[in-house]
Scaffold this active site. Structure first.
Site: not given
Length: 447
Positions: A289, A310, A424
């Site tokens: 951010e 792995h 949003k």
């Protein structure tokens, strides 16, 4: 007492020590900009001197409130998203027993989390597990209207009030919110909830050392005084008065920016201690951010080793050479487990008999570092003496300080996040939220 420390020796190759130290003037200028408060986002610098400004009275108030919840509740749900969730989760997961919820002699409430997703199944299952249990809520939201935590709080508040009545519920709900404004502040004042303030000048991803993190961490039985003390010591160690060569936050910021300029676009935060998983999740938000804007920024990723050797190990070893690693290396473990001798030795591990499991882990760490460096992956190491509240406090402040410096070196405002509004806006338009009629019409025409 030891401190966490930084070693960039294995990062040198793609870039030289001379190149890193050539950034000294710029890095120290950026530290000065932070401390003088004359850079971009300077209204969100409350975290900078936060550790040393926390008073004993403030800590006592948090501890007393935590004790009330601990006395009333067998489960406490912390509601929050992003910085209102990840710091708490990081500390609790790192310092509590890995199988805490199965311990019969537990002294602290089980910490659960909500409001960090919009998963209907998650909320249903959380509500189900809370039935018949004495639970409390810590609701963390500056506005009280952020969708994910607001939804979770609406649901869990009703469940708690239905279970114990509104009068008792108000003694089991704590609101951490704005001092004067917002829906949660209004509700808390109306209902008589105990409240703590999210400072106006501290952004969410920098808020773990405010009541946002300190209250739920205290509820979990962890020493917030040790956590703050560690942060205070790192605040001093990375002050603007500390020379570049001794300032690990400045050197880390300079090294990662020099690597970025030389084509290393992805930073992988690695650990060889499974309890540090959520430290990396907190770190990813902090740097993602803060730096990912204006078409710039190192992409923060993480791996838990040896587990991810792995899976992601192949890519790290042989994939595109656009990566570098920062490894949190823990010196001492809390417990001792020796490898036993097995008479049949079918697994061929008797050569390890009598050794501590951590010795095997340390050799895996060293072998991995050498392999990755040989494979063209620069390696920065953050040495951590042990996993404790004090050293996590140091680690938090170190990464925060380096993030502020690094963002300014990159030429971005490290304290805003304009990009998070895009989803949003679309979500509210799709949900037909009042006031979004034009956006709703436009976006539905695209579907």
């Amino acid at each position: 007492m030891k401190n966490i420390s930084l070693n960039i020796d294995k990062a040198l190759g793609t870039v030289s020590k001379e190149q890193v130290y050539a950034q000294e003037a710029k890095a120290m200028e950026c530290i000065a900009t932070l401390h003088n408060g004359n850079g971009a986002g300077n209204d969100f610098l409350g975290w900078l001197h936060l550790p040393s400004s926390i008073t004993d009275a403030e800590l006592a108030d948090i501890e007393n409130t935590a004790n009330v919840l601990r006395s009333k509740c067998e489960v406490v749900v912390a509601i929050g998203i992003g910085g209102s969730y990840l710091g708490t989760k990081a500390v609790v997961e790192a310092l509590n027993n890995s199988f805490d919820w199965l311990q019969n002699d537990r002294k602290n409430p089980v910490m659960l989390y909500a409001g960090h997703n919009i998963g209907e199944d998650y909320l249903y299952e959380l509500s189900e597990v809370l039935k018949g249990k004495q639970f409390g809520i810590i609701n963390i939201s500056k506005s009280g209207t952020t969708t994910e935590p607001a939804l979770a709080f609406r649901i869990l508040k009703k469940q708690l009030e239905d279970a114990v009545g509104k009068e008792e519920a108000k003694h089991r709900i704590v609101a951490i919110t704005d001092a004067k404004r917002g829906a949660l502040r209004t509700l808390a004042d109306q209902e008589g909830y105990k409240t703590f303030i999210i400072p106006d000048n501290v952004g969410g991803r920098f808020s773990v050392l405010t009541p946002v993190g300190l209250l739920p961490i205290a509820v979990a039985g962890i020493s917030i005084r040790d956590l703050v003390a560690g942060a205070v010591s790192m605040e001093k160690a990375t002050d603007a008065s500390v020379p570049f060569a001794d300032n690990m936050a400045a050197i880390y910021a300079a090294t990662r920016n020099e690597l970025y300029k030389n084509g290393k676009k992805i930073e992988i935060l690695a650990n060889f201690h499974p309890k540090l998983h959520y430290i990396a999740e907190w770190w990813k938000q902090l740097y993602g951010e803060s730096e990912g804007k204006d078409g710039k920024g190192i992409f923060p990723a993480s791996v838990d080793l040896t587990t991810d050797l792995h899976s992601m190990g192949q890519w790290i070893q042989d994939g595109e050479r656009t990566i570098f690693e920062t490894v949190i290396s823990v010196e001492a473990t809390d417990h001792s487990v020796l490898v036993p001798t097995d008479e049949a030795d079918l697994d061929g591990l008797n050569f390890l008999a009598g050794k501590h499991v951590d010795e095997v882990n340390k050799m895996a760490e060293l072998g991995t570092q050498l392999a990755h460096v040989d494979g063209g992956v620069p390696n920065i190491k953050v040495n951590m003496p042990e996993v404790s509240a004090f050293y996590i406090g140091q680690l938090f402040y170190f990464f925060e300080k380096a993030c502020g410096i690094s963002g300014y070196m990159l030429g971005v405002n490290p304290f805003n996040q304009p990009g998070v509004e895009a989803y949003k806006k679309n979500m509210f338009a799709l949900l037909n939220k009042p006031g979004y009629e034009k956006e709703s019409e436009a976006i539905k025409a695209r579907l």
